[in-house]
Design an enzyme around this catalytic site. Structure first.
Site, PDB file in Angstrom:
ATOM      1  N   TYR A  19     -10.668  10.807   2.436  1.00 55.65           N
ATOM      2  CA  TYR A  19     -11.394  10.985   1.240  1.00 55.65           C
ATOM      3  C   TYR A  19     -12.612  11.475   0.747  1.00 55.65           C
ATOM      4  CZ  TYR A  19      -7.008   8.519  -0.223  1.00 55.65           C
ATOM      5  OH  TYR A  19      -5.783   8.827  -0.590  1.00 55.65           O
TER       6      TYR A  19
ATOM      7  N   TYR B  79      -2.147   0.639  -6.503  1.00 54.95           N
ATOM      8  CA  TYR B  79      -2.475   1.564  -5.160  1.00 54.95           C
ATOM      9  C   TYR B  79      -1.557   0.444  -4.138  1.00 54.95           C
ATOM     10  CZ  TYR B  79      -3.881   3.441  -1.054  1.00 54.95           C
ATOM     11  OH  TYR B  79      -4.435   4.082   0.614  1.00 54.95           O
TER      12      TYR B  79
ATOM     13  N   ASP C 117       2.145  -6.934  -3.500  1.00 55.29           N
ATOM     14  CA  ASP C 117       1.329  -6.804  -2.672  1.00 55.29           C
ATOM     15  C   ASP C 117      -0.354  -7.584  -2.979  1.00 55.29           C
ATOM     16  OD1 ASP C 117      -0.751  -4.902  -1.607  1.00 55.29           O
ATOM     17  OD2 ASP C 117      -0.107  -3.164  -1.928  1.00 55.29           O
TER      18      ASP C 117
ATOM     19  N   LYS D 120      -5.365  -6.672   5.682  1.00 54.47           N
ATOM     20  CA  LYS D 120      -7.369  -6.880   5.228  1.00 54.47           C
ATOM     21  C   LYS D 120      -8.072  -8.119   5.485  1.00 54.47           C
ATOM     22  CE  LYS D 120      -7.365  -3.382   0.816  1.00 54.47           C
ATOM     23  NZ  LYS D 120      -8.255  -2.271   0.934  1.00 54.47           N
TER      24      LYS D 120
END
Ligand code: PMP
Length: 430
Positions: free
Chosen positions: A12, A140, A241, A270
């Site tokens: 990004y 997200y 999620d 993660k």
């Protein structure tokens, strides 16, 4: 540095006019050491991952031992102890109904797999029209195509990818706040939403309790129970999620435990490997696995090259064992209290809209977008590592961060927020 600037894409930021990058030479405990010798207290845990900090003896030992055996073998037709040991732990630790484990290579891939599982499950039931997904706005779920299609339509850039992304159904995100009585109007809105769209839906997908990269938004766990009931009523699967929330970050091992809800499918990633290697998992219930397995298709149509990578699995096993052998809950509580206390003064500042904390997550939401390049230079100069986005300056430190480092981290954020020059003229994301 010049090669990096001219050739390497960073997340990004523009390849033509990129934000500055800082070269890291090593990392240990809660500190990153830059190549010029400066040390930074890491507030990001490398995007939620490094819960034990860096250069962790137990994880180093697990990686070294596994390297001597094998770093990788294909998972097609072969298996190995690290995958079995990891699967056993994931089945034992996650909510009771989750029994089957798919070992994927990254968070986004695990979401892809979850969504394909849901579609195949419905297909196996003869429900071939159920190819849509239901989700909250503000979510997200990753940057590959299927996850991106259920990310928030605005911050997820659906406009930019119109015609490329499949279109799904979005519900206003649940109102902010984890305590008190859940908003009755919102519950009715959920019911209406299901009545309107559920007959075309394979699953509802969401981040339980904490929406992360879509806005650092915390909502009432009770809504997850409503979701569970609505999904059951409408034959829609429920996907949690937990890639960001899993492994203790919210004060429970998994955020689903705040509501005592078992989803049909759960994604983990993660912190799974303590931030050492890329690995994720998609767990599902026996019912989902059996329905797919007993269909004419029989198999789940996904099988990546690095599925069940032994090196990553061995480190994940060591990371989970280390977490469970520590008093991680006390650590998260301590971080919660410290962040709440030390970030509180920011709430008085004119630049700041809201300060909120949940588990070991601290968020300062500002009125105007942060000038990331400028504020980051200040943070680095002060010896801390924080990477804001949009109007959000947030931290989720390694669980092992000592109180004095946590205080310095939070104090530096408060000091930065007092300086108007770190904020851009208009509010915008990224
Ligand atoms: N889901 C959630 C909730 C996440 O926070 C992320 C990563 N920020 C992902 C999915 C995607 O994971 P990855 O970046 O490993 O593909």
């Amino acid at each position: 540095m010049q090669f990096d600037r001219e050739h390497l894409w960073h997340p990004y930021t523009s390849l033509v006019d990129p934000l500055p990058t800082y070269p890291v030479a090593s990392a240990s405990g809660v500190r990153l050491t830059l190549s010029d010798g400066r040390e930074l207290i890491d507030g990001m845990a490398s995007w939620w991952c490094a819960v034990h900090g860096y250069n962790v003896p137990e994880l180093n030992a697990a990686a070294r031992a596994q390297l001597d055996d094998m770093s990788h073998v294909m998972f097609g037709g072969l298996t190995h102890q690290p995958a079995v040991a990891l699967g056993e732990r994931l089945v034992r630790l996650t909510p009771d109904g989750l029994q089957r484990v798919f070992l994927a290579d990254s968070g986004s891939v695990s979401v892809e797999v979850a969504m394909k599982m849901a579609v195949q499950y419905q297909y196996a039931r003869g429900e071939r029209g159920r190819t849509k997904f239901l989700t909250f706005r503000g979510g997200y779920h990753g940057d590959t195509t299927a996850p991106m299609s259920v990310c928030d339509p605005v911050t997820g850039m659906h406009q930019l990818f119109a015609g490329f992304l499949p279109e799904h159904y979005f519900l206003r995100r649940p109102p902010a706040g984890v305590g008190g009585t859940p908003d009755a109007d919102y519950r009715r809105e959920m019911e209406v939403f299901f009545r309107q769209h559920a007959d075309r839906a394979a699953a509802f997908i969401c981040e339980p309790v904490v929406q992360g990269a879509g806005g650092m938004h915390f909502y009432h766990p009770e809504f997850l129970r409503d979701l569970r009931a609505l999904c059951d009523e409408h034959d829609v699967l429920l996907i949690f999620d937990e890639i960001a929330t899993g492994f203790g970050r919210t004060g429970k091992l998994f955020a689903a435990e705040h509501a005592d809800v078992c989803p049909d499918i759960m994604c983990l990633g993660k912190a799974l490997t303590g931030g050492y290697l890329t690995l994720a998992a998609t767990l599902c219930t026996d019912r989902v696995a059996r329905t797919i397995g007993e269909s004419d298709v029989k198999v789940l149509m996904h099988g990546p090259t690095f599925m069940g990578n032994p090196l990553a699995c061995a480190v994940a096993v060591a990371s989970i064992d280390l977490l469970l052998s520590s008093d991680w809950q006390a650590a998260v509580d301590r971080l919660h209290r410290g962040l709440t206390r030390h970030l509180r003064p920011a709430a008085q500042l004119a630049t700041v809209k809201n300060v909120r904390t949940f588990g070991a997550i601290g968020v300062v939401e500002t009125h105007r977008a942060v000038d990331v390049g400028k504020i980051q230079a200040f943070f680095v100069d002060q010896g801390v590592w924080v990477r804001p986005f949009g109007r959000l300056i947030y931290v989720m430190p390694p669980f092992v961060m000592p109180d004095e480092d946590l205080k310095k981290l939070a104090d530096t954020i408060v000091t930065a927020c007092a300086r108007e020059e770190f904020f851009l003229g208009e509010a915008k994301f990224r």
